[in-house]
Write a protein that holds these residues in place. Structure first.
Motif: not given
Ligand code: FAD
Length: 318
Positions: A9-16, A40-43
């Protein structure tokens, strides 16, 4: 060791935070394999490694995010066919539950929703669910197919594990049937600068007792760096958006500190907050049922008590 799929569950690569919780739970059951859909997988990689993902399956096809949930369910079906996981864990939010339900049909598997705990058991994961507005706790396990479990926020305390997951790109084939409802526009909720309700360490919630004025609630929340919540009475009155409702038909929260101001403590409200570590209530009625539940109670008018508390907190911070 068997693989346990975790839908990130993420927002543009920022994982919740809920994903860190799912990965922590997955480690009890087997080897966590994270499924990352979108850009955004690398983030996201450091956070996924921090909580123990051994591998990240990345899907970046635009079709997966241009349409509603159906393509994501198809993608998970195809990954499950390849990975043969012993369980699939998904966050218990509106999208997660719809994906899980579609996936359960596709995999002819049992589905458990809204788990508040998941442990390894004989013959598969054993889940705990809080049902009938928190009046009963039931334990269940899937007896057919691959267990698919949606897990509520705060079901586990994220435990760091530090892995360096490899990333595997996965090519998915999406059927025409899954592309019948396309997203034409999406608007992010206006940023409040406050923490996300289900992830916040401190929540200050207001109810009917606010009389519609959430100013003292927001000011006290801001002095503490807290999120704002609301009872259904406040939401139904149009005083605060539904996204902030705490309770049976709202969000389930479990912060370190929950402050209920002008909230009577109905069972449906308790269902969403009773596992908070410390509960404080401000209510002008000494007989209000919320006082049965609290660690600290203040009998008084919230419009007087909260501004005084805000002033005191602000003074001590400076
Ligand atoms: P009230 O019960 O009216 O309580 C207001 C309180 O404020 C009173 O205790 C009063 O003494 C106090 N007060 C008044 N003025 C002041 C003041 N100036 N200072 C301090 N205190 C003051 N409710 C939820 O919250 N979340 C849910 O998800 C939810 N789901 C529901 C699902 C179903 C199927 C049903 C039937 C109900 C659900 N409810 C839910 C509604 C729930 O039953 C209650 O009606 C609701 O929680 C009451 O909200 P409240 O405590 O703000 O209002």
């Amino acid at each position: 060791m068997s693989n346990v799929l975790v839908l990130v569950d993420h927002s543009a690569g920022t994982v919740r935070k809920t994903t860190a919780e799912l990965l922590t739970i997955a480690r009890r059951l087997g080897e966590p394999v994270a499924v990352f859909i979108g850009d955004g997988v690398s983030e996201a990689l450091p956070a996924l490694g921090q909580y123990g993902a051994t591998k990240v399956i990345a899907l970046s096809s635009p079709e997966l995010t241009q349409y509603l949930v159906a393509p994501k369910a198809e993608a998970l079906q195809q990954i499950a066919a390849k990975v043969e996981p012993s369980a699939i864990l998904i966050s218990s939010n509106a999208e997660g539950k719809e994906i899980a339900a579609r996936l359960a049909v596709k995999l002819d598997s049992g589905l458990i929703t809204d788990a508040v705990d998941v442990q390894a058991g004989d013959g598969g994961p054993v889940t705990t669910q809080s049902v009938f507005a928190g009046n009963f706790t039931v334990q269940a396990k899937v007896t057919h197919g691959t267990p698919i479990i949606t897990v509520k926020p705060n079901a586990a305390t994220p435990e760091a594990a530090q892995t360096s997951p490899e990333v595997e790109e996965f090519d998915v084939t999406i059927s025409d049937a899954a592309k019948t409802a396309r997203i034409t526009d999406s608007k992010p909720r206006a940023a409040t600068g406050r923490p996300e309700l289900t992830e916040a360490a401190i929540i200050v919630s207001g109810g009917r007792g606010t009389g519609g004025d959430f100013g003292p609630i927001e000011a006290f929340a801001d002095s503490l760096g807290a999120a704002v919540g609301a009872s259904r009475a406040a939401v139904d009155s149009g005083w605060y958006p539904h996204a902030y409702q705490v309770g049976q038909t709202g969000k389930t929260v479990s912060p370190q500190l929950y402050v209920a101001a002008g909230i009577s403590g109905a069972i449906q409200h308790r269902a969403g907050m009773q596992t908070s570590k410390t509960i404080v209530a401000v209510n002008k009625d000494p007989e209000a049922p919320i006082f049965e539940l609290v660690d600290f109670g203040v009998v008084g008018d919230l419009h007087k008590v909260l501004p005084t508390a805000t002033e005191e907190v602000t003074k001590r911070k400076s």
